[in-house]
Write a protein that holds these residues in place. Structure first.
Motif, PDB file in Angstrom:
ATOM      1  N   GLY A  41       1.271  -1.257  -0.010  1.00 11.92           N
ATOM      2  CA  GLY A  41       0.145   0.389  -0.056  1.00 11.92           C
ATOM      3  C   GLY A  41       0.691   1.192  -0.200  1.00 11.92           C
ATOM      4  N   ILE A  42       1.728   0.798  -1.095  1.00 10.25           N
ATOM      5  CA  ILE A  42       3.346   2.513  -0.260  1.00 10.25           C
ATOM      6  C   ILE A  42       3.132   2.999  -2.134  1.00 10.25           C
ATOM      7  N   ALA A  43       2.501   4.557  -2.006  1.00 10.68           N
ATOM      8  CA  ALA A  43       3.433   4.785  -3.032  1.00 10.68           C
ATOM      9  C   ALA A  43       4.495   5.746  -3.047  1.00 10.68           C
ATOM     10  N   VAL A  44       5.191   5.033  -4.477  1.00  9.48           N
ATOM     11  CA  VAL A  44       6.832   5.874  -4.532  1.00  9.48           C
ATOM     12  C   VAL A  44       7.205   6.883  -5.329  1.00  9.48           C
ATOM     13  N   ASP A  45       7.330   7.843  -4.468  1.00  9.87           N
ATOM     14  CA  ASP A  45       7.946   9.574  -4.635  1.00  9.87           C
ATOM     15  C   ASP A  45       9.753   9.163  -5.294  1.00  9.87           C
ATOM     16  N   TYR A  46       9.397   8.652  -6.482  1.00 17.74           N
ATOM     17  CA  TYR A  46      10.626   8.274  -6.923  1.00 17.74           C
ATOM     18  C   TYR A  46      12.426  10.088  -6.774  1.00 17.74           C
ATOM     19  N   PRO A  47      11.738  11.109  -7.259  1.00 25.34           N
ATOM     20  CA  PRO A  47      12.401  12.048  -6.902  1.00 25.34           C
ATOM     21  C   PRO A  47      12.751  12.172  -5.273  1.00 25.34           C
ATOM     22  N   ALA A  48      12.364  11.882  -4.660  1.00 25.17           N
ATOM     23  CA  ALA A  48      12.535  12.255  -3.369  1.00 25.17           C
ATOM     24  C   ALA A  48      13.699  10.512  -3.130  1.00 25.17           C
ATOM     25  N   ILE A  49      13.831   9.829  -3.646  1.00 21.61           N
ATOM     26  CA  ILE A  49      14.774   8.977  -3.160  1.00 21.61           C
ATOM     27  C   ILE A  49      15.728   8.696  -4.321  1.00 21.61           C
ATOM     28  N   ALA A  50      16.105   9.596  -4.986  1.00 19.78           N
ATOM     29  CA  ALA A  50      16.684   9.390  -6.635  1.00 19.78           C
ATOM     30  C   ALA A  50      18.638   9.416  -6.240  1.00 19.78           C
ATOM     31  N   GLY A  51      18.872   8.453  -6.487  1.00 18.64           N
ATOM     32  CA  GLY A  51      20.767   8.606  -6.483  1.00 18.64           C
ATOM     33  C   GLY A  51      20.827   8.329  -4.555  1.00 18.64           C
ATOM     34  N   MET A  52      19.739   7.394  -4.087  1.00 21.78           N
ATOM     35  CA  MET A  52      19.928   6.616  -2.519  1.00 21.78           C
ATOM     36  C   MET A  52      20.186   5.541  -3.257  1.00 21.78           C
ATOM     37  N   ALA A  53      21.272   4.303  -2.834  1.00 26.91           N
ATOM     38  CA  ALA A  53      21.158   3.488  -2.887  1.00 26.91           C
ATOM     39  C   ALA A  53      19.997   2.316  -2.101  1.00 26.91           C
ATOM     40  N   THR A  54      19.377   1.432  -2.904  1.00 27.42           N
ATOM     41  CA  THR A  54      18.221   0.903  -2.530  1.00 27.42           C
ATOM     42  C   THR A  54      17.984   0.415  -1.320  1.00 27.42           C
ATOM     43  N   ALA A  55      18.749   0.060  -0.613  1.00 24.36           N
ATOM     44  CA  ALA A  55      18.414  -0.304   1.112  1.00 24.36           C
ATOM     45  C   ALA A  55      18.194   0.967   1.738  1.00 24.36           C
ATOM     46  N   PRO A  56      19.402   2.075   1.905  1.00 25.39           N
ATOM     47  CA  PRO A  56      18.643   2.987   2.363  1.00 25.39           C
ATOM     48  C   PRO A  56      17.361   3.772   1.600  1.00 25.39           C
ATOM     49  N   ALA A  57      16.934   3.792   0.722  1.00 25.13           N
ATOM     50  CA  ALA A  57      15.563   4.521  -0.435  1.00 25.13           C
ATOM     51  C   ALA A  57      14.722   3.380   0.208  1.00 25.13           C
ATOM     52  N   MET A  58      14.801   2.480   0.436  1.00 30.99           N
ATOM     53  CA  MET A  58      13.541   1.104   0.953  1.00 30.99           C
ATOM     54  C   MET A  58      13.093   1.830   1.852  1.00 30.99           C
ATOM     55  N   ARG A  59      13.904   2.108   2.925  1.00 26.46           N
ATOM     56  CA  ARG A  59      13.970   1.933   4.361  1.00 26.46           C
ATOM     57  C   ARG A  59      13.327   3.557   4.910  1.00 26.46           C
TER      58      ARG A  59
END
Length: 210
Positions: A41-59
């Motif tokens: 149920g999570i919508a992804v705001d990709y610009p807010a995590i762009a450039g981050m590694a997957t694990a911290p972005a997912m967290r």
């Protein structure tokens, strides 16, 4: 000289980000996050995590949704996202003009890659783009404890290449990457809409080398 002309002059080492800078892969990664997180149920705001590694972005995305998975669950989500992204790499395109700039730069500069992607994903991306053998130094998320926006990855590139920060130049597209460049004390040129583009930079680099 001013702007990109000044920044391009007199550098020994060019350091490239990958996703969104050389590879038009941001839509692929955004879709992979969305696919994995939609069942939660999570919508992804990709610009807010762009450039981050997957694990911290997912967290970060999970925390915003008030979800705190344990380490095993987080690792499974990260693995699923990376697998979904790699499956979608077929047909990946470069950011317009990126390959031509890299080819031009390779005639006069040492080249390195510094990416928040995992090594296996970075290798697959470079292979699709035909850039697998272009970089003498490659630092990925697997090589550092603190990925971008921390400076560690860029400092690792400088250490491996034996080059001072003042002699290097970074090409980045994301806020996280630019923050890491600043933290490392390395000048950067931003690539993307409303910023520098590869065809113009190639003309400037050709002119400087003439």
């Amino acid at each position: 000289m001013h702007g990109p002309e000044r920044l391009l002059a007199g550098r020994r080492l060019f350091i490239f980000d990958l996703d969104g800078t050389l590879a038009d892969s941001s839509p692929i990664h955004a879709a992979a996050f969305a696919t994995v997180l939609a069942p939660r149920g999570i919508a992804v705001d990709y610009p807010a995590i762009a450039g981050m590694a997957t694990a911290p972005a997912m967290r970060h995305l999970l925390a915003l949704a008030g979800q705190q998975p344990d380490d095993a669950e987080l690792a499974a989500l990260v693995a699923a996202k990376r697998a979904a992204a790699r499956q979608a790499l077929v047909g990946l395109r470069e950011i317009a003009g990126a390959g031509a700039f890299v080819a031009c730069a390779a005639r006069h500069h040492r080249l390195a890659l510094c990416t928040s992607a995992a090594r296996v994903t970075a290798d697959a991306t470079l292979a699709v783009l035909g850039l697998a053998d272009r970089f003498e130094t490659i630092v990925t998320a697997d090589d550092v404890a603190k990925p971008k926006p921390d400076a560690e990855a860029f400092l690792a590139v400088l250490d491996r290449a034996g080059v001072a920060a003042a002699d290097a130049l970074i090409f980045e597209d994301s806020e996280a990457g630019l923050a890491a460049a600043h933290a490392a004390g390395i000048d950067a040129i931003r690539i993307g809409e409303g910023a520098a583009d590869w065809p113009r930079l190639t003309l400037l680099l050709d002119g400087a080398a003439a």
